[in-house]
Design an enzyme around this catalytic site. Sequence first.
Site, PDB file in Angstrom:
ATOM      1  N   ASP A   1       0.877  -1.174   0.000  1.00 52.67           N
ATOM      2  CA  ASP A   1       0.000   0.000   0.000  1.00 52.67           C
ATOM      3  C   ASP A   1       0.917   1.226   0.000  1.00 52.67           C
ATOM      4  O   ASP A   1       2.122   1.109   0.266  1.00 52.67           O
ATOM      5  CB  ASP A   1      -0.878  -0.032   1.257  1.00 52.67           C
ATOM      6  CG  ASP A   1      -1.717   1.217   1.418  1.00 52.67           C
ATOM      7  OD1 ASP A   1      -2.401   1.592   0.446  1.00 52.67           O
ATOM      8  OD2 ASP A   1      -1.683   1.833   2.504  1.00 52.67           O
TER       9      ASP A   1
ATOM     10  N   ASP B   1      -0.336   5.108   0.777  1.00 48.64           N
ATOM     11  CA  ASP B   1      -0.691   6.163   1.739  1.00 48.64           C
ATOM     12  C   ASP B   1      -0.769   5.637   3.170  1.00 48.64           C
ATOM     13  O   ASP B   1      -1.511   4.697   3.446  1.00 48.64           O
ATOM     14  CB  ASP B   1      -2.038   6.788   1.340  1.00 48.64           C
ATOM     15  CG  ASP B   1      -1.916   7.531   0.021  1.00 48.64           C
ATOM     16  OD1 ASP B   1      -1.222   8.551   0.000  1.00 48.64           O
ATOM     17  OD2 ASP B   1      -2.492   7.061  -0.986  1.00 48.64           O
TER      18      ASP B   1
END
Length: 227
Positions: A12, A14
Amino acid sequence: MQYKKVSHVLFDLDGLLLDSETLYTEAFTTVCAKYNKTFTWELKASLLGFQGHECAEKIVKTLDLPITKEEFMKECFKIYEVLFPKVQLMPGARKLVEHLHKKGVPIALATSSSKDSVDMKMQNHKYLLNLFHHLTMGSSDPEVTKGKPDPAIFLVCASRFPDKPKPENCLVFEDAVNGVKAACAANMQVVVVPDPRIDSTLLQDATVVLKSLEDFEPQLFGLPAYD
Ligand SMILES: [Mg+2]
């Protein structure tokens, strides 16, 4: 608990590699305040992992803002242009990505953000982006039909490695509850490095919960150890 060996790693972006969630919070808080509404932590937590338009829709609806989701996104974008060029990497992010790349472990990015958003946030960290085999960017990828907690992004991302690894051979790194759910639904193991405010009972399905990426031990999953 015994962890299963993995061959491929999906990241991922953010809040996991990039300390950008604080900037999204700042932008959402500013726009909501303009309409005399409070952007709360509870609302924030429920949005983690969502695509951009999904966030906008939920905020406008939940707080009953007198604007459309498109207008909300436009107002946020003006703030992003100021904030995002300064975004920093999370502790341990660079070290881990560089290590896996150096050791030849296939790695890819699986973010709900769009390509434009990733370009803006990573303008000072382009070197890191180049280490990934590929970038799957949900908000601008027609194959990723739904945001996390739907597993689509991780399944699409894994399928784009040339050797097409099985989901059980992939390890996901996430910071959000919706990301953990998506990884589990994809039948992948998941290491979560959550915001400390997240209720730990919501992370029970994660394979490992860490305070920092710096605490990750690659050898536990059959990946090459740090030198
Ligand atoms: Mg995240």
